[in-house]
Motif scaffolding. Structure first.
Motif, PDB file in Angstrom:
ATOM      1  N   MET A   1       0.843  -1.202   0.000  1.00 38.26           N
ATOM      2  CA  MET A   1       0.000   0.000   0.000  1.00 38.26           C
ATOM      3  C   MET A   1       0.877   1.251   0.000  1.00 38.26           C
ATOM      4  SD  MET A   1      -2.898   1.120   2.767  1.00 38.26           S
ATOM      5  CE  MET A   1      -3.673   2.729   2.678  1.00 38.26           C
ATOM      6  N   ILE A   2       0.451   2.273  -0.727  1.00 35.01           N
ATOM      7  CA  ILE A   2       1.157   3.545  -0.791  1.00 35.01           C
ATOM      8  C   ILE A   2       0.240   4.630  -0.249  1.00 35.01           C
ATOM      9  CG2 ILE A   2       2.296   5.233  -2.267  1.00 35.01           C
ATOM     10  CD1 ILE A   2       2.637   2.952  -4.323  1.00 35.01           C
ATOM     11  N   GLU A   3       0.715   5.340   0.745  1.00 36.60           N
ATOM     12  CA  GLU A   3      -0.061   6.445   1.296  1.00 36.60           C
ATOM     13  C   GLU A   3       0.806   7.700   1.280  1.00 36.60           C
ATOM     14  OE1 GLU A   3      -1.948   7.866   5.589  1.00 36.60           O
ATOM     15  OE2 GLU A   3      -1.701   5.723   5.172  1.00 36.60           O
ATOM     16  N   PHE A   4       0.305   8.774   0.696  1.00 37.68           N
ATOM     17  CA  PHE A   4       0.995  10.056   0.701  1.00 37.68           C
ATOM     18  C   PHE A   4       0.499  10.873   1.884  1.00 37.68           C
ATOM     19  CE2 PHE A   4       1.886   8.664  -3.518  1.00 37.68           C
ATOM     20  CZ  PHE A   4       3.057   9.315  -3.907  1.00 37.68           C
ATOM     21  N   ARG A   5       1.422  11.250   2.758  1.00 36.71           N
ATOM     22  CA  ARG A   5       1.048  12.041   3.924  1.00 36.71           C
ATOM     23  C   ARG A   5       0.818  13.502   3.529  1.00 36.71           C
ATOM     24  NH1 ARG A   5       5.687   9.219   6.333  1.00 36.71           N
ATOM     25  NH2 ARG A   5       4.972   7.694   7.868  1.00 36.71           N
ATOM     26  N   PRO A   6      -0.177  14.160   4.104  1.00 35.12           N
ATOM     27  CA  PRO A   6      -0.336  15.603   3.872  1.00 35.12           C
ATOM     28  C   PRO A   6       0.799  16.365   4.543  1.00 35.12           C
ATOM     29  CG  PRO A   6      -1.891  14.835   5.534  1.00 35.12           C
ATOM     30  CD  PRO A   6      -1.224  13.605   4.989  1.00 35.12           C
ATOM     31  N   LEU A   7       1.315  17.377   3.860  1.00 37.24           N
ATOM     32  CA  LEU A   7       2.411  18.182   4.396  1.00 37.24           C
ATOM     33  C   LEU A   7       1.986  19.644   4.438  1.00 37.24           C
ATOM     34  CD1 LEU A   7       5.439  16.648   2.436  1.00 37.24           C
ATOM     35  CD2 LEU A   7       4.741  16.151   4.793  1.00 37.24           C
ATOM     36  N   PRO A   8       2.382  20.367   5.459  1.00 36.96           N
ATOM     37  CA  PRO A   8       2.046  21.799   5.518  1.00 36.96           C
ATOM     38  C   PRO A   8       2.809  22.564   4.435  1.00 36.96           C
ATOM     39  CG  PRO A   8       3.559  21.218   7.288  1.00 36.96           C
ATOM     40  CD  PRO A   8       3.144  19.923   6.647  1.00 36.96           C
ATOM     41  N   TRP A 148       7.227  -1.694  -6.510  1.00 35.79           N
ATOM     42  CA  TRP A 148       8.440  -0.909  -6.766  1.00 35.79           C
ATOM     43  C   TRP A 148       8.787  -0.018  -5.580  1.00 35.79           C
ATOM     44  CZ3 TRP A 148       6.101   0.493 -12.107  1.00 35.79           C
ATOM     45  CH2 TRP A 148       6.511  -0.454 -13.072  1.00 35.79           C
ATOM     46  N   MET A 149       7.809   0.733  -5.079  1.00 39.29           N
ATOM     47  CA  MET A 149       8.119   1.709  -4.031  1.00 39.29           C
ATOM     48  C   MET A 149       8.402   1.060  -2.686  1.00 39.29           C
ATOM     49  SD  MET A 149       5.591   4.838  -5.170  1.00 39.29           S
ATOM     50  CE  MET A 149       6.211   6.011  -3.974  1.00 39.29           C
ATOM     51  N   ASN A 150       7.731  -0.040  -2.375  1.00 39.20           N
ATOM     52  CA  ASN A 150       8.017  -0.721  -1.109  1.00 39.20           C
ATOM     53  C   ASN A 150       9.393  -1.377  -1.112  1.00 39.20           C
ATOM     54  OD1 ASN A 150       5.913  -0.818   1.151  1.00 39.20           O
ATOM     55  ND2 ASN A 150       4.640  -0.946  -0.692  1.00 39.20           N
ATOM     56  N   VAL A 151       9.804  -1.909  -2.245  1.00 37.06           N
ATOM     57  CA  VAL A 151      11.145  -2.509  -2.326  1.00 37.06           C
ATOM     58  C   VAL A 151      12.214  -1.425  -2.318  1.00 37.06           C
ATOM     59  CG1 VAL A 151      12.717  -3.873  -3.757  1.00 37.06           C
ATOM     60  CG2 VAL A 151      10.343  -4.606  -3.454  1.00 37.06           C
ATOM     61  N   ILE A 152      12.020  -0.364  -3.099  1.00 35.61           N
ATOM     62  CA  ILE A 152      12.991   0.741  -3.112  1.00 35.61           C
ATOM     63  C   ILE A 152      13.122   1.344  -1.717  1.00 35.61           C
ATOM     64  CG2 ILE A 152      13.409   3.079  -3.973  1.00 35.61           C
ATOM     65  CD1 ILE A 152      12.162   2.180  -6.634  1.00 35.61           C
ATOM     66  N   ASN A 153      12.020   1.385  -0.981  1.00 37.89           N
ATOM     67  CA  ASN A 153      12.035   1.911   0.384  1.00 37.89           C
ATOM     68  C   ASN A 153      13.112   1.237   1.229  1.00 37.89           C
ATOM     69  OD1 ASN A 153      10.985   3.535   2.518  1.00 37.89           O
ATOM     70  ND2 ASN A 153       9.814   1.784   3.279  1.00 37.89           N
ATOM     71  N   VAL A 154      13.265  -0.056   1.067  1.00 36.53           N
ATOM     72  CA  VAL A 154      14.257  -0.819   1.839  1.00 36.53           C
ATOM     73  C   VAL A 154      15.624  -0.803   1.159  1.00 36.53           C
ATOM     74  CG1 VAL A 154      14.835  -3.103   2.758  1.00 36.53           C
ATOM     75  CG2 VAL A 154      12.466  -2.299   2.806  1.00 36.53           C
ATOM     76  N   GLU A 155      15.641  -1.110  -0.143  1.00 38.75           N
ATOM     77  CA  GLU A 155      16.918  -1.279  -0.848  1.00 38.75           C
ATOM     78  C   GLU A 155      17.721   0.019  -0.934  1.00 38.75           C
ATOM     79  OE1 GLU A 155      18.217  -4.147  -1.995  1.00 38.75           O
ATOM     80  OE2 GLU A 155      16.504  -5.246  -1.167  1.00 38.75           O
ATOM     81  N   ALA A 156      17.043   1.139  -1.050  1.00 38.82           N
ATOM     82  CA  ALA A 156      17.750   2.413  -1.213  1.00 38.82           C
ATOM     83  C   ALA A 156      17.837   3.207   0.088  1.00 38.82           C
ATOM     84  CB  ALA A 156      17.051   3.264  -2.277  1.00 38.82           C
ATOM     85  N   ASP A 157      17.512   2.585   1.206  1.00 40.38           N
ATOM     86  CA  ASP A 157      17.444   3.321   2.459  1.00 40.38           C
ATOM     87  C   ASP A 157      18.786   3.944   2.827  1.00 40.38           C
ATOM     88  OD1 ASP A 157      15.887   4.274   4.613  1.00 40.38           O
ATOM     89  OD2 ASP A 157      16.804   2.795   5.938  1.00 40.38           O
ATOM     90  N   HIS A 158      19.874   3.226   2.565  1.00 40.38           N
ATOM     91  CA  HIS A 158      21.210   3.761   2.817  1.00 40.38           C
ATOM     92  C   HIS A 158      21.991   3.939   1.523  1.00 40.38           C
ATOM     93  CE1 HIS A 158      20.247   3.272   6.952  1.00 40.38           C
ATOM     94  NE2 HIS A 158      20.333   1.962   6.960  1.00 40.38           N
ATOM     95  N   GLY A 159      21.250   4.026   0.421  1.00 38.02           N
ATOM     96  CA  GLY A 159      21.885   4.216  -0.881  1.00 38.02           C
ATOM     97  C   GLY A 159      22.106   2.891  -1.597  1.00 38.02           C
ATOM     98  N   THR A 160      21.947   2.907  -2.908  1.00 35.49           N
ATOM     99  CA  THR A 160      22.161   1.719  -3.726  1.00 35.49           C
ATOM    100  C   THR A 160      22.530   2.183  -5.125  1.00 35.49           C
ATOM    101  OG1 THR A 160      21.172  -0.379  -4.436  1.00 35.49           O
ATOM    102  CG2 THR A 160      19.717   1.529  -4.382  1.00 35.49           C
ATOM    103  N   THR A 161      22.489   1.287  -6.085  1.00 37.92           N
ATOM    104  CA  THR A 161      22.742   1.684  -7.471  1.00 37.92           C
ATOM    105  C   THR A 161      21.545   1.302  -8.331  1.00 37.92           C
ATOM    106  OG1 THR A 161      23.780  -0.404  -8.125  1.00 37.92           O
ATOM    107  CG2 THR A 161      25.226   1.295  -7.180  1.00 37.92           C
ATOM    108  N   GLU A 162      21.473   1.940  -9.483  1.00 37.88           N
ATOM    109  CA  GLU A 162      20.420   1.641 -10.450  1.00 37.88           C
ATOM    110  C   GLU A 162      20.447   0.161 -10.819  1.00 37.88           C
ATOM    111  OE1 GLU A 162      19.153   4.376 -14.172  1.00 37.88           O
ATOM    112  OE2 GLU A 162      21.092   3.398 -14.356  1.00 37.88           O
ATOM    113  N   ALA A 163      21.655  -0.369 -11.077  1.00 36.92           N
ATOM    114  CA  ALA A 163      21.788  -1.770 -11.482  1.00 36.92           C
ATOM    115  C   ALA A 163      21.371  -2.720 -10.363  1.00 36.92           C
ATOM    116  CB  ALA A 163      23.229  -2.055 -11.903  1.00 36.92           C
ATOM    117  N   ALA A 164      21.703  -2.372  -9.120  1.00 38.81           N
ATOM    118  CA  ALA A 164      21.328  -3.230  -7.990  1.00 38.81           C
ATOM    119  C   ALA A 164      19.817  -3.256  -7.801  1.00 38.81           C
ATOM    120  CB  ALA A 164      22.015  -2.746  -6.714  1.00 38.81           C
TER     121      ALA A 164
END
Length: 240
Positions: A1-8, A148-164
């Protein structure tokens, strides 16, 4: 699930979004000047295109670089503006009337409301637009945004590469310098680039004589704006 939080409207992380910045500047320009002129094909006229190139501060598309080879720039040659124009019309924040782009009442209201405009525009841009259509690239990557977004959330959390990231989704090592460059191009154009334009990801590029490497990081706006199923899987960065 993807939820966009409201921001001020004054949330500092909104400054990371090139698409939001471009939209605000376009709405404010139309507000200040009454309208933006259109060509016969209903594209923005060059006078505004040149203004947008100079003021959007789009990553990787500086005014100096773009004007170095082209003294005259049309809307279709500044792809982010072409996509943004389509978005503003699709969301009914602006309309075409008698050869001009004019703000709707809603567009006028959001011209100085970054948080509300982000909520109105960015989820629609990422989740609803056919990104292959403006990428001018026929292939579409297999997958859906929730994965895509849930996996990227974990894989790119501390940086990754496009190929990875590509390998994490599709199990095969592909890159721009391999025979699988077309699959990589489709993934980059239809997944990573929209997230970068939205301001949720940022990329740094490294080139040497042997190969090209694209590093991918989440921006602060990612965690501020998104609530994802994999948030509980994130690990704090280890202190050295």
């Amino acid at each position: 699930m993807i939820e966009f939080r409201p921001l001020p409207d004054d949330h500092p992380d909104l400054a990371h979004s090139p698409m939001l910045r471009g939209a605000l500047l376009t709405l404010q320009y139309a507000q200040e000047h009454g309208s933006i002129g259109l060509t016969k094909t209903k594209a923005f006229k060059r006078v505004f295109v040149h203004w947008a190139v100079e003021h959007f501060e789009w990553p990787g598309k500086s005014a100096e670089e773009m004007f170095r080879y082209n003294k005259v720039i049309n809307e279709y040659e500044f792809l982010p503006l072409e996509v943004l124009h389509f978005l503003l019309i699709s969301l009914r924040l602006g309309r075409h009337y008698k050869g001009e782009f004019r703000l709707t009442k809603r567009g006028d209201e959001l011209a100085h409301a970054p948080g509300r405009l982000f909520a109105e525009m960015i989820a629609y841009f990422i989740l609803r637009i056919d990104h292959a259509s403006y990428a001018r690239f026929e292939e579409r990557p297999f997958g859906k945004w929730d994965v895509w977004m849930n996996v990227i959330n974990v894989e790119a959390d501390h940086g990754t590469t496009e190929a990875a990231l590509f390998q994490a989704f599709y199990g095969e090592p592909k890159d721009w310098h391999t025979a699988g460059w077309r699959e990589m191009a489709a993934f980059s154009s239809c997944v990573l680039r929209p997230l970068g334009w939205a301001g949720l990801l940022m990329e740094t590029r490294e080139e040497n004589a042997e190969k090209y490497v694209c590093h991918v990081f989440k921006t602060p706006l990612w965690s501020s704006a998104l609530k994802l199923d994999t948030d509980n899987m994130l690990q704090p960065m280890a202190l050295q």
